[in-house]
Design an enzyme around this catalytic site. Structure first.
Site, PDB file in Angstrom:
ATOM      1  N   HIS A 102      -1.818 -11.773   6.095  1.00  0.00           N
ATOM      2  CA  HIS A 102      -2.508 -12.087   4.832  1.00  0.00           C
ATOM      3  C   HIS A 102      -1.554 -12.070   3.617  1.00  0.00           C
ATOM      4  O   HIS A 102      -1.257 -13.120   3.085  1.00  0.00           O
ATOM      5  CB  HIS A 102      -3.731 -11.194   4.554  1.00  0.00           C
ATOM      6  CG  HIS A 102      -4.721 -11.169   5.677  1.00  0.00           C
ATOM      7  ND1 HIS A 102      -5.323 -12.319   6.132  1.00  0.00           N
ATOM      8  CD2 HIS A 102      -5.207 -10.152   6.456  1.00  0.00           C
ATOM      9  CE1 HIS A 102      -6.145 -12.011   7.137  1.00  0.00           C
ATOM     10  NE2 HIS A 102      -6.090 -10.708   7.360  1.00  0.00           N
ATOM     11  N   ASP A 136      -7.651 -15.592  13.130  1.00  0.00           N
ATOM     12  CA  ASP A 136      -8.205 -14.309  12.701  1.00  0.00           C
ATOM     13  C   ASP A 136      -9.626 -14.052  13.203  1.00  0.00           C
ATOM     14  O   ASP A 136      -9.825 -13.732  14.366  1.00  0.00           O
ATOM     15  CB  ASP A 136      -8.101 -14.235  11.163  1.00  0.00           C
ATOM     16  CG  ASP A 136      -8.351 -12.846  10.604  1.00  0.00           C
ATOM     17  OD1 ASP A 136      -8.762 -11.962  11.364  1.00  0.00           O
ATOM     18  OD2 ASP A 136      -8.133 -12.634   9.394  1.00  0.00           O
TER      19      ASP A 136
HETATM   20  C1  NGQ Z   1     -10.006  -6.668  11.476  1.00  0.00           C
HETATM   21  N1  NGQ Z   1     -10.183  -8.306   9.710  1.00  0.00           N
HETATM   22  O1  NGQ Z   1      -9.173  -5.854  11.894  1.00  0.00           O
HETATM   23  O2  NGQ Z   1     -10.771  -7.295  12.218  1.00  0.00           O
HETATM   24  C2  NGQ Z   1     -10.060  -6.912   9.991  1.00  0.00           C
HETATM   25  C3  NGQ Z   1     -11.215  -6.154   9.405  1.00  0.00           C
HETATM   26  C4  NGQ Z   1     -10.137  -4.141   8.407  1.00  0.00           C
HETATM   27  C5  NGQ Z   1      -9.609  -8.803   8.617  1.00  0.00           C
HETATM   28  N2  NGQ Z   1      -8.855  -8.017   7.916  1.00  0.00           N
HETATM   29  C6  NGQ Z   1     -11.032  -4.696   9.482  1.00  0.00           C
HETATM   30  N3  NGQ Z   1      -9.783 -10.053   8.269  1.00  0.00           N
HETATM   31  O3  NGQ Z   1      -9.246  -4.826   7.907  1.00  0.00           O
HETATM   32  O4  NGQ Z   1     -10.339  -3.000   8.080  1.00  0.00           O
HETATM   33 ZN    ZN Z   2      -6.941  -9.421  11.298  1.00  0.00          ZN
END
Ligand code: NGQ
Ligand code: ZN
Length: 450
Positions: free
Chosen positions: A267, A318
């Site tokens: 990101h 993602d």
């Molecule tokens: C994830 N997803 O690990 O699936 C994360 C959400 C987080 C994104 N960052 C969970 N898009 O970052 O705490």
């Molecule tokens: Zn992720």
């Protein structure tokens, strides 16, 4: 030895016709001979396969289910609560079924390898499975069934927020101490070694979930392979990091483990101008997930400034809300157009935007997943896709116009064939095992959403 004649192909040195591709028995390219015209003819436009450098495969099954407004204002954080609730209903069989179908869809969309950022390790109560590598095995089996190249990135997750806060009950499935993580990683490595074309790295989840001493310990304990970490996706993370550590997430990562070629920062949306410059000047990559970042309302990464200072990037699907390599590249360019109010933002003067997007993501993705050399060249995997020369968005086009037509107009509907390690896995736009994988996926979704 497989010998193919590629009608039109994008080679590292540029477009070429009548390319003879020799592929050895383990699926690596032995020789590339432009203009030779020998071998079984592959009609169409051949492009090297792209790496999907960031996937959470299980999230595919909730695609489109978080598009209903909640009682309060919706955000990344409210989406995350829904995602955790969905995840609580998934066990090993469910994870494997979803991942196998998602990987088949990735292949159909032009991705030939995936970096699976794998952070669900335990059962819904947070208890390790009898084999701590149970879910890693399931991801490996999904890659085996689909045939996609796999870079497995077992994730270390210890805390609920910056500063070492306790994890929430919903996060228990992710949590390891360093000792348990070593066992998870060892089991994952055993699984990965059973699969041709697979490799392994580590994924300290984020500076919310991992403290700097833990990050340093992991980096030293696992001295080779990719290191992926989520950073600066949301302003709230940046603010929390400033409050606790007096600095920003990417600066903290740099101070802790440096910005090496092993590192892929996922990101980096809200990186400061200085962090962005330092990343661009380093051999690290940034993993952009343009469709998910738009879907979650993360913000716009200043890709034009980053690329102008020489930064390398790749793309990832993602959350898998949509799976389409061309659409990720298109969304990346469109986000820059909307932010800057101009066109052809990521291309240098007089170059095709599609070509620049494609080549950047090809090289950056291969570096981030340690799957080099990238592109159709000797020593690399014979991973490529064939675009349909009869697609309405491609007819009459030549050279880079074909890439622009694919990325800006056609998307995955133009992907006719996909080959991985010298084997044809997608024909006529459909994965060869699609019917069987979809039947399993459909039955699971019918049960989950009943
Ligand atoms: C994830 N997803 O690990 O699936 C994360 C959400 C987080 C994104 N960052 C969970 N898009 O970052 O705490
Ligand atoms: Zn992720």
């Amino acid at each position: 030895m497989t010998v193919l004649c590629l009608q039109t192909a994008l080679l590292p040195e540029g477009w070429s016709e009548g390319v003879t591709l020799r592929i050895d028995a383990d699926g690596r390219i032995a020789a590339v001979t432009p203009g030779a015209g020998e071998g079984e003819l592959l009609r169409g436009i051949v492009l090297p396969g792209l790496c999907n450098l960031h996937s959470h495969a299980f999230q595919r099954a909730m695609a489109g289910l978080a598009e209903v407004a909640g009682p309060g204002e919706d955000s990344f954080w409210s989406w995350r609560e829904l995602m955790y609730r969905f995840l609580a209903r998934l066990g090993p069989d469910e994870v494997e079924t979803i991942a196998a179908f998602a990987y088949a869809e990735m292949l159909e969309a032009g991705f030939t390898a995936v970096g699976e950022f794998h952070y669900v390790h335990h059962d819904p109560n947070g208890c390790p499975y009898a084999d701590p590598g149970e879910l890693s095995w399931r991801i490996v089996e999904a890659a085996r069934t689909s045939g996609i190249g796999l870079t497995l990135l077992p994730s270390f997750y210890a805390h609920g927020d910056v500063g070492g806060a306790a994890p929430s009950p919903a996060q228990r499935r992710f949590v390891c101490d360093l000792e348990l993580f070593a066992r998870v990683h060892e089991a994952a490595g055993r699984a990965v070694r059973t699969l041709s074309g697979a490799n392994i790295g580590i994924a300290p989840h984020s500076i919310r979930a991992v403290t700097p001493p833990q990050l340093r310990a992991l980096f030293e304990q696992f001295p080779s392979g990719p290191v992926h970490i989520h950073a600066s996706e949301q302003p709230r993370e940046v603010e929390a990091c400033r409050a606790v550590h007096g600095t920003t997430p990417i600066a903290l990562i740099e101070a802790t483990i440096g910005l090496s070629a092993r590192l892929c920062v996922i990101h980096a949306t809200h990186a400061s101008a200085e962090e962005r410059q330092r990343l661009a000047a380093s051999p690290a990559t940034v993993g952009l997930c343009p469709i998910t970042e738009a879907n979650l309302g993360d913000g716009i990464f200043p890709a034009v400034a980053y690329a102008a200072s020489g930064g390398s990037f790749g793309v990832g699907s993602d959350s898998n809300v949509q799976i389409d390599a061309a659409a990720e590249l298109r969304q990346l360019e469109y986000s820059q157009r909307l932010a800057l109010g101009r066109r052809n933002c990521l291309a240098e003067p007089m170059r095709s935007t599609g070509r620049v997007l494609f080549e950047s993501a090809l090289l950056g993705g291969a570096r981030a997943l340690d799957r080099q050399p990238a592109g159709l060249c000797p020593g690399g995997w014979a991973d490529f896709l064939v675009l349909d020369p009869d697609h309405p968005a491609l007819v009459g086009r030549r050279g880079d116009q074909l890439l622009d037509g694919w990325i800006f107009c056609a998307g995955k509907s133009a992907v006719k064939e996909v080959w991985v390690r010298g084997r044809r896995l997608v024909a006529d736009g459909r994965h060869l095992a699609r019917a069987r994988l979809f039947a399993r996926y459909r039955a699971l979704l019918a049960r989950l959403l009943a």
